[in-house]
Design an enzyme around this catalytic site. Structure first.
Site, PDB file in Angstrom:
ATOM      1  N   ASP A 144      30.856  -4.322 -17.098  1.00  0.00           N
ATOM      2  CA  ASP A 144      29.645  -4.629 -16.549  1.00  0.00           C
ATOM      3  C   ASP A 144      29.025  -2.883 -16.233  1.00  0.00           C
ATOM      4  O   ASP A 144      29.450  -2.316 -15.274  1.00  0.00           O
ATOM      5  CB  ASP A 144      29.568  -5.252 -15.371  1.00  0.00           C
ATOM      6  CG  ASP A 144      28.078  -5.276 -14.820  1.00  0.00           C
ATOM      7  OD1 ASP A 144      27.112  -4.731 -15.431  1.00  0.00           O
ATOM      8  OD2 ASP A 144      27.841  -6.036 -13.878  1.00  0.00           O
ATOM      9  N   TYR A 200      29.126  -6.646  -7.749  1.00  0.00           N
ATOM     10  CA  TYR A 200      27.914  -7.402  -8.086  1.00  0.00           C
ATOM     11  C   TYR A 200      27.565  -7.186  -9.608  1.00  0.00           C
ATOM     12  O   TYR A 200      27.418  -6.300 -10.107  1.00  0.00           O
ATOM     13  CB  TYR A 200      26.747  -6.768  -7.160  1.00  0.00           C
ATOM     14  CG  TYR A 200      25.523  -7.479  -7.390  1.00  0.00           C
ATOM     15  CD1 TYR A 200      25.199  -8.895  -7.055  1.00  0.00           C
ATOM     16  CD2 TYR A 200      24.132  -6.939  -8.177  1.00  0.00           C
ATOM     17  CE1 TYR A 200      24.052  -9.500  -7.272  1.00  0.00           C
ATOM     18  CE2 TYR A 200      23.094  -7.394  -8.268  1.00  0.00           C
ATOM     19  CZ  TYR A 200      23.026  -8.956  -7.816  1.00  0.00           C
ATOM     20  OH  TYR A 200      21.717  -9.536  -8.019  1.00  0.00           O
ATOM     21  N   LYS A 207      19.260  -0.853 -16.665  1.00  0.00           N
ATOM     22  CA  LYS A 207      18.988   0.335 -15.949  1.00  0.00           C
ATOM     23  C   LYS A 207      18.405   1.474 -16.775  1.00  0.00           C
ATOM     24  O   LYS A 207      17.209   1.521 -17.292  1.00  0.00           O
ATOM     25  CB  LYS A 207      19.841   0.599 -14.650  1.00  0.00           C
ATOM     26  CG  LYS A 207      20.083  -0.267 -14.099  1.00  0.00           C
ATOM     27  CD  LYS A 207      20.903   0.047 -12.633  1.00  0.00           C
ATOM     28  CE  LYS A 207      21.435  -1.233 -11.843  1.00  0.00           C
ATOM     29  NZ  LYS A 207      20.472  -1.350 -10.713  1.00  0.00           N
TER      30      LYS A 207
HETATM   31  N1  PMP Z   1      25.564  -5.411 -12.867  1.00  0.00           N
HETATM   32  C1  PMP Z   1      25.663  -4.403 -11.981  1.00  0.00           C
HETATM   33  C2  PMP Z   1      26.776  -3.491 -12.161  1.00  0.00           C
HETATM   34  C3  PMP Z   1      24.536  -3.942 -11.405  1.00  0.00           C
HETATM   35  O1  PMP Z   1      24.496  -2.927 -10.397  1.00  0.00           O
HETATM   36  C4  PMP Z   1      23.331  -4.899 -11.182  1.00  0.00           C
HETATM   37  C5  PMP Z   1      22.086  -4.710 -10.453  1.00  0.00           C
HETATM   38  N2  PMP Z   1      22.283  -3.489  -9.322  1.00  0.00           N
HETATM   39  C6  PMP Z   1      23.291  -6.104 -12.027  1.00  0.00           C
HETATM   40  C7  PMP Z   1      24.492  -6.116 -12.675  1.00  0.00           C
HETATM   41  C8  PMP Z   1      22.014  -6.877 -12.102  1.00  0.00           C
HETATM   42  O2  PMP Z   1      21.011  -6.274 -12.871  1.00  0.00           O
HETATM   43  P1  PMP Z   1      19.454  -6.694 -12.419  1.00  0.00           P
HETATM   44  O3  PMP Z   1      19.221  -6.309 -11.227  1.00  0.00           O
HETATM   45  O4  PMP Z   1      18.692  -5.908 -13.536  1.00  0.00           O
HETATM   46  O5  PMP Z   1      19.486  -8.001 -12.630  1.00  0.00           O
END
Ligand code: PMP
Length: 433
Positions: free
Chosen positions: A243, A148, A271
């Site tokens: 990511d 994701y 985060k």
């Molecule tokens: N990339 C990863 C690996 C994530 O775990 C997440 C959210 N859990 C995101 C992108 C998206 O981040 P956000 O919820 O701050 O948009």
């Protein structure tokens, strides 16, 4: 009347919420759809503890999905935020703390030479893809099944069926023609990767990967997979995007890339760098990032990007992590907990696979190893749901889905872990019935 009074406040709030908010929530996983029941409405949190509106306390293994590496409300972060609020919450103009956070990020991630703050991880990955496409003048993107990367259109794509490599929309509203530009491969499959690059190398702008997957539950890269991926991207002129929204500053000061000795072209963060406030960032090689406006032709912007409150929280948290690196302690706490859980499951004859990296772990109810999405989805989600509720009854809050990572923080002291272990033992025992 008596009956009414006995309905938990969380349930009442959820009923009301559903009249106003889509599904009663502002992010789907919170609705408990994967485990059933009613979501808890949280009133407050401190250290490793969440307290719901009914006054029930839970040991929290979600930690706001990752940012709370020092537990909830660490004093240094709270103080920094309070001070910032006194002097302004948003300027729409540069502020010093953005620069200080950027300096710390660059110090921790030597692959990042220039970066841009955003307000969420979704924006970071979306923008990283845009700049990768602009830099390579190519269109196609590769991602991995079960990953994701936020909810931008190019990334809400699942693997197509059979031998086709074309991706298909994983959400309504994502146009097929767009999804077809994203190819989805099985995680940890070097052969599939090689095969795709042999056929399509010159069309691939970038490969985006969670270097340790957290979004199908925790799944580690197999030995050599990330090195092979790096080499193949380089050979074919495709950019490698890590990511690290979840893993950045979570697995170590330099994230997963330091752990595995990889230098990606671009990195996405989120985060932890916002200390619990809305944040994201993307950055990497200078020659690539110089393509972003105002230096270059790739447009990207944000009213609240680099927001002073988020930056003061991030700065305080990153400074703590630098001053007193918690990673060895977190790894030890998590390893010991995971060993305990494995023993406990075995004693109760419950087949589990517990994947763990640093302070992230997932208990898969599965009798075979989990190395990719197909294997993750072979897990017994009904059993997970039961386990989740048995734990909730015993005061432990695990992610409300089999396919998510659980997080340990420095606030998970030996006493807290001891209490949690008793609850885990009880929940495993309850599953036998
Ligand atoms: N990339 C990863 C690996 C994530 O775990 C997440 C959210 N859990 C995101 C992108 C998206 O981040 P956000 O919820 O701050 O948009």
């Amino acid at each position: 009347m008596e009956k009414l009074r006995s309905i938990p406040k969380s349930s009442k709030l959820f009923d009301v919420a559903q009249h106003h908010l889509v599904g009663g929530v502002n992010s789907p996983v919170r609705a408990f759809g994967a485990v059933g029941g009613t979501p808890l409405f949280i009133a407050k949190a401190r250290g490793a503890t969440l307290e719901d509106v009914d006054g029930h306390q839970y040991i929290d293994f979600v930690g706001s999905w990752g940012p709370m590496i020092l537990g909830h409300n660490p004093p240094s972060v709270t103080d920094a935020v309070k001070k910032q609020i006194e002097v302004g919450t948003s300027f729409g103009a540069p502020c010093e703390k953005e620069v200080l956070v950027a300096e710390l990020i660059k110090e921790a991630f030597p692959s990042i030479e220039l970066l841009r703050m955003t307000s969420s991880g979704t924006e970071a990955t979306m923008s990283a893809l845009r700049v990768a496409r602009a830099h390579t003048r190519r269109v196609r993107i590769v991602k991995f099944e079960g990953a994701y990367h936020g909810h931008s259109d190019s990334l809400l794509v699942a693997a197509g069926s059979g031998a086709t490599t074309f991706g298909v929309p994983s959400s309504a509203g994502v146009p097929e023609f767009l999804a077809q530009n994203t190819w989805v491969l099985p995680y940890n499959d070097t052969e599939a990767l090689d095969d795709l690059f042999v056929k399509q190398g010159p069309n691939i702008a970038a490969v985006i990967i969670e270097p340790v997957s957290g979004n199908m539950g925790v799944v580690k890269p197999t030995e050599g997979f990330l090195k092979m991926l790096t080499a193949i991207c380089k050979r074919h002129g495709a950019l490698l995007i890590f990511d690290e929204v979840m893993t950045g500053f979570r697995l170590g000061w330099g994230g997963a890339q330091a752990m595995f000795g990889i230098k990606p072209d671009l990195t996405c963060l989120g985060k932890i760098i916002g200390g619990g406030f809305p944040v994201g960032a993307f950055g990497g090689r200078k020659d690539i990032m110089e393509k972003v406006a105002p230096l270059g032709p790739v447009y990207q912007a944000g009213t609240l990007s680099g927001n002073p409150v988020a930056m003061s929280a991030g700065l305080a948290l990153l400074s703590e992590l630098k001053k007193t690196p918690p990673y060895a302690q977190l790894e030890q706490t998590t390893s010991e907990l995971v060993d305990f859980l494995r023993d406990c499951a075995a004693k109760n004859k419950i087949p589990v696979q517990i994947n763990h990296v640093g302070s992230m772990f997932t208990i898969f109810f599965n009798d075979s190893p989990v190395r990719n999405y197909l294997e993750a989805t072979a897990s017994d989600t009904t059993r997970y749901a039961r386990f989740f509720h048995e734990l909730l009854k015993r005061g432990v809050y695990l992610p409300p889905s089999q396919f998510e990572a659980a997080f340990v923080s420095t606030a998970h002291s030996p006493t807290v872990i001891d209490t949690a272990e008793k609850a885990f033992a009880g929940a495993f025992q309850a599953l036998r019935k």
